[in-house]
Design a protein around this motif. Structure first.
Motif, PDB file in Angstrom:
ATOM      1  N   ALA A   1       0.071  -6.102  31.952  1.00  0.00           N
ATOM      2  CA  ALA A   1      -0.627  -5.332  32.978  1.00  0.00           C
ATOM      3  C   ALA A   1      -2.032  -5.897  33.153  1.00  0.00           C
ATOM      4  O   ALA A   1      -2.480  -6.721  32.356  1.00  0.00           O
ATOM      5  CB  ALA A   1      -0.717  -3.857  32.584  1.00  0.00           C
ATOM      6  N   VAL A   2      -2.697  -5.409  34.189  1.00  0.00           N
ATOM      7  CA  VAL A   2      -4.141  -5.622  34.293  1.00  0.00           C
ATOM      8  C   VAL A   2      -4.808  -4.456  33.559  1.00  0.00           C
ATOM      9  O   VAL A   2      -4.472  -3.296  33.805  1.00  0.00           O
ATOM     10  CB  VAL A   2      -4.599  -5.657  35.760  1.00  0.00           C
ATOM     11  N   TYR A   3      -5.714  -4.801  32.671  1.00  0.00           N
ATOM     12  CA  TYR A   3      -6.394  -3.797  31.852  1.00  0.00           C
ATOM     13  C   TYR A   3      -7.811  -3.588  32.390  1.00  0.00           C
ATOM     14  O   TYR A   3      -8.537  -4.561  32.618  1.00  0.00           O
ATOM     15  CB  TYR A   3      -6.432  -4.232  30.398  1.00  0.00           C
ATOM     16  N   TYR A   4      -8.158  -2.324  32.545  1.00  0.00           N
ATOM     17  CA  TYR A   4      -9.462  -1.949  33.085  1.00  0.00           C
ATOM     18  C   TYR A   4     -10.225  -1.099  32.080  1.00  0.00           C
ATOM     19  O   TYR A   4      -9.641  -0.207  31.456  1.00  0.00           O
ATOM     20  CB  TYR A   4      -9.299  -1.117  34.359  1.00  0.00           C
ATOM     21  N   CYS A   5     -11.510  -1.351  31.957  1.00  0.00           N
ATOM     22  CA  CYS A   5     -12.325  -0.412  31.204  1.00  0.00           C
ATOM     23  C   CYS A   5     -13.052   0.483  32.195  1.00  0.00           C
ATOM     24  O   CYS A   5     -13.257   0.114  33.353  1.00  0.00           O
ATOM     25  CB  CYS A   5     -13.293  -1.106  30.259  1.00  0.00           C
ATOM     26  N   ALA A   6     -13.425   1.660  31.723  1.00  0.00           N
ATOM     27  CA  ALA A   6     -14.055   2.651  32.580  1.00  0.00           C
ATOM     28  C   ALA A   6     -15.058   3.463  31.781  1.00  0.00           C
ATOM     29  O   ALA A   6     -14.889   3.626  30.566  1.00  0.00           O
ATOM     30  CB  ALA A   6     -12.997   3.567  33.190  1.00  0.00           C
TER      31      ALA A   6
ATOM     32  N   SER B   1      -9.813  10.311  37.346  1.00  0.00           N
ATOM     33  CA  SER B   1     -10.914  10.995  38.010  1.00  0.00           C
ATOM     34  C   SER B   1     -12.056  11.365  37.069  1.00  0.00           C
ATOM     35  O   SER B   1     -13.148  11.715  37.521  1.00  0.00           O
ATOM     36  CB  SER B   1     -10.402  12.258  38.711  1.00  0.00           C
ATOM     37  N   ALA B   2     -11.826  11.293  35.762  1.00  0.00           N
ATOM     38  CA  ALA B   2     -12.884  11.613  34.798  1.00  0.00           C
ATOM     39  C   ALA B   2     -13.943  10.515  34.722  1.00  0.00           C
ATOM     40  O   ALA B   2     -15.023  10.740  34.193  1.00  0.00           O
ATOM     41  CB  ALA B   2     -12.283  11.839  33.418  1.00  0.00           C
ATOM     42  N   TYR B   3     -13.630   9.342  35.238  1.00  0.00           N
ATOM     43  CA  TYR B   3     -14.476   8.166  35.047  1.00  0.00           C
ATOM     44  C   TYR B   3     -15.305   7.845  36.284  1.00  0.00           C
ATOM     45  O   TYR B   3     -14.836   7.961  37.414  1.00  0.00           O
ATOM     46  CB  TYR B   3     -13.624   6.967  34.616  1.00  0.00           C
TER      47      TYR B   3
ATOM     48  N   SER C   1     -15.593  13.634  29.118  1.00  0.00           N
ATOM     49  CA  SER C   1     -14.811  14.731  29.686  1.00  0.00           C
ATOM     50  C   SER C   1     -13.610  15.016  28.794  1.00  0.00           C
ATOM     51  O   SER C   1     -13.059  14.117  28.171  1.00  0.00           O
ATOM     52  CB  SER C   1     -14.339  14.356  31.091  1.00  0.00           C
ATOM     53  N   GLU C   2     -13.210  16.266  28.769  1.00  0.00           N
ATOM     54  CA  GLU C   2     -11.998  16.617  28.027  1.00  0.00           C
ATOM     55  C   GLU C   2     -10.763  16.033  28.707  1.00  0.00           C
ATOM     56  O   GLU C   2      -9.703  15.936  28.105  1.00  0.00           O
ATOM     57  CB  GLU C   2     -11.864  18.125  27.907  1.00  0.00           C
ATOM     58  N   HIS C   3     -10.915  15.642  29.963  1.00  0.00           N
ATOM     59  CA  HIS C   3      -9.797  15.041  30.698  1.00  0.00           C
ATOM     60  C   HIS C   3      -9.888  13.522  30.653  1.00  0.00           C
ATOM     61  O   HIS C   3      -9.712  12.849  31.670  1.00  0.00           O
ATOM     62  CB  HIS C   3      -9.796  15.558  32.132  1.00  0.00           C
ATOM     63  N   TYR C   4     -10.123  12.993  29.494  1.00  0.00           N
ATOM     64  CA  TYR C   4     -10.359  11.558  29.290  1.00  0.00           C
ATOM     65  C   TYR C   4      -9.163  10.710  29.712  1.00  0.00           C
ATOM     66  O   TYR C   4      -9.273   9.508  29.882  1.00  0.00           O
ATOM     67  CB  TYR C   4     -10.652  11.285  27.811  1.00  0.00           C
ATOM     68  N   TYR C   5      -8.001  11.329  29.860  1.00  0.00           N
ATOM     69  CA  TYR C   5      -6.776  10.600  30.174  1.00  0.00           C
ATOM     70  C   TYR C   5      -6.549  10.478  31.675  1.00  0.00           C
ATOM     71  O   TYR C   5      -5.555   9.883  32.113  1.00  0.00           O
ATOM     72  CB  TYR C   5      -5.571  11.297  29.529  1.00  0.00           C
TER      73      TYR C   5
ATOM     74  N   TYR D   1     -22.248   7.239  27.711  1.00  0.00           N
ATOM     75  CA  TYR D   1     -20.942   7.237  28.341  1.00  0.00           C
ATOM     76  C   TYR D   1     -19.816   7.215  27.310  1.00  0.00           C
ATOM     77  O   TYR D   1     -19.837   6.409  26.370  1.00  0.00           O
ATOM     78  CB  TYR D   1     -20.784   6.015  29.241  1.00  0.00           C
ATOM     79  N   ALA D   2     -18.846   8.091  27.524  1.00  0.00           N
ATOM     80  CA  ALA D   2     -17.567   7.901  26.867  1.00  0.00           C
ATOM     81  C   ALA D   2     -16.867   6.771  27.607  1.00  0.00           C
ATOM     82  O   ALA D   2     -17.108   6.548  28.802  1.00  0.00           O
ATOM     83  CB  ALA D   2     -16.733   9.174  26.939  1.00  0.00           C
ATOM     84  N   MET D   3     -16.009   6.045  26.921  1.00  0.00           N
ATOM     85  CA  MET D   3     -15.380   4.872  27.511  1.00  0.00           C
ATOM     86  C   MET D   3     -13.862   4.967  27.403  1.00  0.00           C
ATOM     87  O   MET D   3     -13.328   5.542  26.444  1.00  0.00           O
ATOM     88  CB  MET D   3     -15.853   3.605  26.803  1.00  0.00           C
ATOM     89  N   GLY D   4     -13.207   4.379  28.371  1.00  0.00           N
ATOM     90  CA  GLY D   4     -11.754   4.399  28.355  1.00  0.00           C
ATOM     91  C   GLY D   4     -11.181   3.049  28.761  1.00  0.00           C
ATOM     92  O   GLY D   4     -11.866   2.233  29.388  1.00  0.00           O
TER      93      GLY D   4
END
Length: 125
Positions: free
Chosen positions: A92-97, A110-112, A103-107, A32-35
């Protein structure tokens, strides 16, 4: 199913630092890529940072570039967000995903595929 649990949030003064952690379990983390995303009261959830499965590529929102650092330890199934020079607007509330395969749309949200429950970061003056 991949479970994600964030930790490390809290109250910090402006200019201070925090390190968030996100521990993953249930599936092969390195697939998994992570965000990291964040959501302030009354605002939409927004992209903060992302990292490829290997850690070789990282991406940042302009608002945090130079202050935040995303990293991962695949042996520990954990992704981190080091936050320095915190500002009031970082509250803010910070979320990992997790994004299976990356995905190239990592930002985009919906990529997660999987999300954690979030951890609150409050920056005070």
């Amino acid at each position: 199913q991949l479970q994600l649990i964030e930790s490390g949030g809290g109250l910090v003064q402006a200019g201070g630092s925090l390190r968030l952690s996100c521990a993953a379990s249930g599936r092969t983390f390195r697939n998994y890529a992570m965000g990291w995303f964040r959501q302030a009261p009354g605002k939409e959830r927004e992209f903060v940072a992302a990292i490829s499965w290997s850690g070789g590529a990282t991406y940042y929102a302009e608002s945090v570039k130079g202050r935040f650092t995303i990293s991962r330890d695949n042996a520990k199934n954990t992704v981190y967000l080091q936050m320095n020079s915190l500002k009031l607007e970082d509250t803010a509330v910070y979320y990992c995903a997790a994004d299976w395969g990356g995905s190239e749309h990592y930002y985009t949200l919906s990529a997660y595929d999987y999300w954690g429950q979030g951890t609150q970061v409050t920056v005070s003056s």
